[in-house]
Design an enzyme around this catalytic site. Structure first.
Site, PDB file in Angstrom:
ATOM      1  CB  CYS A   1      -6.231   7.158 -11.183  1.00 14.08           C
ATOM      2  SG  CYS A   1      -7.402   8.509 -11.249  1.00 14.08           S
TER       3      CYS A   1
ATOM      4  CB  CYS B   1      -3.396   0.809 -17.772  1.00 14.84           C
ATOM      5  SG  CYS B   1      -3.785   1.823 -16.352  1.00 14.84           S
TER       6      CYS B   1
ATOM      7  CB  CYS C   1      -4.705   3.858  -9.385  1.00 11.21           C
ATOM      8  SG  CYS C   1      -4.323   3.063 -10.961  1.00 11.21           S
TER       9      CYS C   1
END
Length: 140
Positions: free
Chosen positions: A9, A91, A83
């Site tokens: 996250c 990411c 998230c």
């Protein structure tokens, strides 16, 4: 051999920490679990309290950077962003990754108001994450 799972996250201060703790608690014998953030922060005290209420202590956890894990060459079978979608797109792709997943949960750290309101938000997200982990481990 245990499947390797990384929860990601933004700050690694709430949602990913809870997801990591739940998966370790429920199926640590099957999974090697870690969590990290795009911009590591500090643990959310309301999340720590919400987890302690159900007997899981994350108070000594340290926030970690997803990019440090990437640079260290860590390998994961599953990378699960917990998230919002915009942050999930940031990411990194881990070379060994079998599957990248996205489970969107509200950020308890974004709640303003009284301490009780913040704790209530942490409890709500905690329970949603627990349910999602419980369901997911039956399918893997």
């Amino acid at each position: 051999m245990k499947m390797k799972v990384l929860f990601v996250c933004i700050h690694n201060s709430a949602r990913s920490q809870m997801a990591e703790a739940f998966l370790k608690h429920m199926a640590g014998d099957r999974f090697d679990v870690a969590s990290a953030g795009l911009e590591p922060g500090t643990l959310n005290p309301f999340v720590v309290k919400a987890m302690q209420e159900i007997g899981i202590d994350i108070s000594t956890n340290v926030t970690k950077s997803v990019f440090d894990l990437f640079k260290d060459g860590r390998k994961f079978d599953y990378v699960i962003a917990v998230c919002d979608a915009e942050a999930a797109e940031r990411c990194p792709i881990f070379p060994s990754m079998k599957k990248k997943m996205h489970w969107s949960f509200a950020d308890p750290s974004s709640i303003t108001g009284t301490d009780e309101a913040k704790l209530a938000a942490a409890r709500r997200v905690r329970d949603e994450i627990k349910t999602k982990i419980s369901e997911w481990i039956t399918t893997v």
